[in-house]
Write a protein that holds these residues in place. Sequence first.
Motif, PDB file in Angstrom:
ATOM      1  N   THR A 168       0.994  -1.333  -0.001  1.00 27.36           N
ATOM      2  CA  THR A 168      -0.096  -0.017  -0.015  1.00 27.36           C
ATOM      3  C   THR A 168       0.770   1.081  -0.077  1.00 27.36           C
ATOM      4  N   GLN A 169       0.528   2.442  -0.432  1.00 27.67           N
ATOM      5  CA  GLN A 169       0.786   3.664  -0.125  1.00 27.67           C
ATOM      6  C   GLN A 169       1.545   3.834   1.066  1.00 27.67           C
ATOM      7  N   ALA A 170       0.786   3.450   2.146  1.00 26.64           N
ATOM      8  CA  ALA A 170       1.441   3.860   3.453  1.00 26.64           C
ATOM      9  C   ALA A 170       2.598   2.891   3.893  1.00 26.64           C
ATOM     10  N   GLU A 171       2.422   1.576   3.421  1.00 26.21           N
ATOM     11  CA  GLU A 171       3.467   0.633   3.483  1.00 26.21           C
ATOM     12  C   GLU A 171       4.728   1.189   2.673  1.00 26.21           C
ATOM     13  N   TRP A 172       4.554   1.865   1.730  1.00 29.46           N
ATOM     14  CA  TRP A 172       5.864   2.238   0.905  1.00 29.46           C
ATOM     15  C   TRP A 172       6.493   3.370   1.547  1.00 29.46           C
ATOM     16  N   GLN A 173       5.456   4.290   2.158  1.00 33.33           N
ATOM     17  CA  GLN A 173       5.932   5.359   2.890  1.00 33.33           C
ATOM     18  C   GLN A 173       6.846   5.241   4.156  1.00 33.33           C
ATOM     19  N   ALA A 174       6.434   3.957   4.877  1.00 32.18           N
ATOM     20  CA  ALA A 174       7.243   3.795   6.185  1.00 32.18           C
ATOM     21  C   ALA A 174       8.189   2.794   5.285  1.00 32.18           C
ATOM     22  N   HIS A 175       8.643   2.343   4.239  1.00 27.69           N
ATOM     23  CA  HIS A 175       9.490   1.466   3.989  1.00 27.69           C
ATOM     24  C   HIS A 175      10.950   2.248   3.777  1.00 27.69           C
ATOM     25  N   PRO A 176      12.090   1.716   4.127  1.00 30.41           N
ATOM     26  CA  PRO A 176      13.316   2.438   4.189  1.00 30.41           C
ATOM     27  C   PRO A 176      13.555   2.829   2.543  1.00 30.41           C
ATOM     28  N   GLN A 177      13.186   2.238   1.769  1.00 32.04           N
ATOM     29  CA  GLN A 177      13.514   2.560   0.156  1.00 32.04           C
ATOM     30  C   GLN A 177      12.403   3.652  -0.301  1.00 32.04           C
ATOM     31  N   GLY A 178      11.033   3.612   0.259  1.00 31.86           N
ATOM     32  CA  GLY A 178      10.408   4.889   0.095  1.00 31.86           C
ATOM     33  C   GLY A 178      10.650   6.128   0.704  1.00 31.86           C
ATOM     34  N   GLN A 179      11.306   5.808   2.049  1.00 32.77           N
ATOM     35  CA  GLN A 179      11.833   7.263   2.681  1.00 32.77           C
ATOM     36  C   GLN A 179      13.013   7.391   1.826  1.00 32.77           C
ATOM     37  N   ALA A 180      13.875   6.764   1.468  1.00 31.84           N
ATOM     38  CA  ALA A 180      14.976   7.350   0.806  1.00 31.84           C
ATOM     39  C   ALA A 180      14.552   7.964  -0.733  1.00 31.84           C
ATOM     40  N   VAL A 181      13.852   7.287  -1.382  1.00 30.04           N
ATOM     41  CA  VAL A 181      13.578   7.859  -2.753  1.00 30.04           C
ATOM     42  C   VAL A 181      12.848   9.320  -2.450  1.00 30.04           C
ATOM     43  N   ARG A 182      11.812   9.408  -1.431  1.00 32.32           N
ATOM     44  CA  ARG A 182      11.323  10.396  -1.208  1.00 32.32           C
ATOM     45  C   ARG A 182      12.073  11.775  -1.099  1.00 32.32           C
ATOM     46  N   THR A 183      13.505  11.534  -0.653  1.00 38.14           N
ATOM     47  CA  THR A 183      14.508  12.725  -0.234  1.00 38.14           C
ATOM     48  C   THR A 183      15.157  12.978  -1.375  1.00 38.14           C
ATOM     49  N   GLU A 184      15.208  12.151  -2.400  1.00 37.79           N
ATOM     50  CA  GLU A 184      15.907  12.359  -3.736  1.00 37.79           C
ATOM     51  C   GLU A 184      15.411  13.528  -4.571  1.00 37.79           C
ATOM     52  N   PRO A 185      16.251  14.421  -5.302  1.00 33.08           N
ATOM     53  CA  PRO A 185      15.436  15.236  -6.204  1.00 33.08           C
ATOM     54  C   PRO A 185      14.903  14.588  -7.405  1.00 33.08           C
ATOM     55  N   LEU A 186      13.741  15.171  -7.890  1.00 30.99           N
ATOM     56  CA  LEU A 186      13.119  14.538  -8.977  1.00 30.99           C
ATOM     57  C   LEU A 186      14.039  14.240 -10.236  1.00 30.99           C
ATOM     58  N   ILE A 187      14.842  15.566 -10.411  1.00 35.85           N
ATOM     59  CA  ILE A 187      15.824  15.534 -11.708  1.00 35.85           C
ATOM     60  C   ILE A 187      17.195  15.854 -10.867  1.00 35.85           C
ATOM     61  N   ALA A 188      17.856  15.004 -10.144  1.00 34.62           N
ATOM     62  CA  ALA A 188      19.484  15.165  -9.807  1.00 34.62           C
ATOM     63  C   ALA A 188      20.270  15.744 -10.766  1.00 34.62           C
ATOM     64  N   GLN A 189      21.025  17.027 -10.445  1.00 33.49           N
ATOM     65  CA  GLN A 189      21.568  17.597 -11.460  1.00 33.49           C
ATOM     66  C   GLN A 189      22.999  18.107 -10.955  1.00 33.49           C
ATOM     67  N   GLU A 190      24.156  17.619 -11.441  1.00 32.79           N
ATOM     68  CA  GLU A 190      25.363  18.103 -11.198  1.00 32.79           C
ATOM     69  C   GLU A 190      25.956  18.847 -12.492  1.00 32.79           C
ATOM     70  N   TRP A 191      26.663  20.116 -12.166  1.00 25.78           N
ATOM     71  CA  TRP A 191      27.057  20.821 -13.128  1.00 25.78           C
ATOM     72  C   TRP A 191      28.663  20.910 -13.151  1.00 25.78           C
ATOM     73  N   THR A 192      29.306  20.691 -14.315  1.00 23.86           N
ATOM     74  CA  THR A 192      30.740  20.789 -14.122  1.00 23.86           C
ATOM     75  C   THR A 192      31.190  21.690 -15.530  1.00 23.86           C
ATOM     76  N   ALA A 193      32.205  22.693 -15.068  1.00 27.17           N
ATOM     77  CA  ALA A 193      32.741  23.544 -16.307  1.00 27.17           C
ATOM     78  C   ALA A 193      33.359  23.153 -17.114  1.00 27.17           C
ATOM     79  N   VAL A 194      33.004  23.513 -18.477  1.00 26.79           N
ATOM     80  CA  VAL A 194      33.568  22.766 -19.566  1.00 26.79           C
ATOM     81  C   VAL A 194      34.612  23.968 -20.043  1.00 26.79           C
ATOM     82  N   ALA A 195      35.984  23.397 -20.294  1.00 19.84           N
ATOM     83  CA  ALA A 195      36.968  24.563 -20.823  1.00 19.84           C
ATOM     84  C   ALA A 195      36.799  24.790 -22.343  1.00 19.84           C
ATOM     85  N   THR A 196      36.226  23.977 -23.100  1.00 19.74           N
ATOM     86  CA  THR A 196      36.038  24.247 -24.580  1.00 19.74           C
ATOM     87  C   THR A 196      34.579  24.137 -24.879  1.00 19.74           C
TER      88      THR A 196
END
Length: 463
Positions: A168-196
């Motif tokens: 159920t949704q309640a079980e997923w919300q209490a599940h360690p994986q559900g809790q971990a995913v909920r804290t992740e960004p929807l689109i995690a982005q990391e930016w690196t400067a490009v020399a050229t």
Amino acid sequence: MNHPSRTPDALPCLLSELLTALGLPAAQAANLQVQGNDSLVSCFPVSELATAAIGVAGLAAADLLAEGAPALPVQVDRHLAAAWFKTSLRPLGWELPAVWDPVTGDYRTRDGWLRLHANAPHHRDRALAVLGCANNQAAVAEVMADGSGEALEAAIVAAGGCAARLRTQAEWQAHPQGQAVRTEPLIAQEWTAVATARDWRPDPRRPLQGIRVLDLTRILAGPIATRLLAGLGAEVLRIDPPGWDEPAQAPEVTLGKRCARLDLRRPADRRVFEALLAEADILVHGYRADALEGLGYGGARRRALNPGLIDVSLCAYGWSGPWALRRGYDSLVQMSCGIAAAGCEWQGGEQPVPLPVQALDQATGYLMAAAALRGLARRQGEGQALTARLSLARTAWLLTERPGANGGSAYRGPAEGDYGDAQEPTAWGPALRLRAPLRLGEVELQWRRPATRLGSATADWSR
């Protein structure tokens, strides 16, 4: 085609969240025009998700084209968006193979329900080895009925198979994986400067003309992303390992692409792959989080081979938590995160009720394409290279936070006028393809290559 309609309540919220996740101003939602008001029948706003995901990809493309000027208006046909979330292809004189393996499905256990995903032969064989039964539904059902869903899920997953217990949704919300995913960004982005910076500018009529996309994805979200990029003009080269096939999906998702094979365990093929990667603008991959690392192509190595690479990846259950490396598919994530249980309760039945389409795959695919487009814009304008991560489970959170079907007429499937006039000469036979659900001003999506078989091309960039 209907005139633009007033968007249902869920759509503005979804658009705002998606634009924020991409790093685009929420005010850009005003550039989106939505046509039609029919809805896929569900206890969640699936049609709104389809419209928002396709719409935000269009807004990202319009932002790339704008280059500081006012952005083009973006038009999404809500009816066609729902249709593309099902299938875009109508074969003429031939039939697509069955989508599901005969033993793939939902099975009642002594304490609930368990879904077995057996479309890939090696996943099926590993699951059957755990169950110790013959390769047929009746034999699997008999073993499942006597077992614990949780124990069977754990054993099949540990053996390298794919299964998910109904939660159920309640079980997923209490599940360690559900809790971990909920804290992740929807689109995690990391930016690196490009020399050229590469000497490239978007073409007003064919926005991604000259952009090279290396596609390492399989069923289904990643191929959706690269299909859209191909429709915007990118040169997409899909790479599969020897022996891999997707007979039910390839006619749907190889549109506009070239498809080749490489074995990344062979030195000669590794050299070819590294040369392709060094010349790519965008890499899209959907392997489990540790798979490319195990082949010697972790994030640092990919960045070293191509400092300006736009690197977009997805996984099933999220990038953190105890299930970060778990194999998964859309239908399994729907079981795990409470979607199928909510559907069952909504319909007042006993069996799991999934979404009417594989919306997690589809929406995540369009968001991956949007992230790639955003990466191109910032690489051009700011000299920044993007690494982006998405997951089906995080997209599920986006959808399930907004329960309740929205208004509008019920979706009744595509009509004759929804298909293009010209036949597409796919590798399997002629077919009709739905008209694209997205327009950028007067710019239409165009796929200049018909759907093709996996492994039908050479592993090089076409000249």
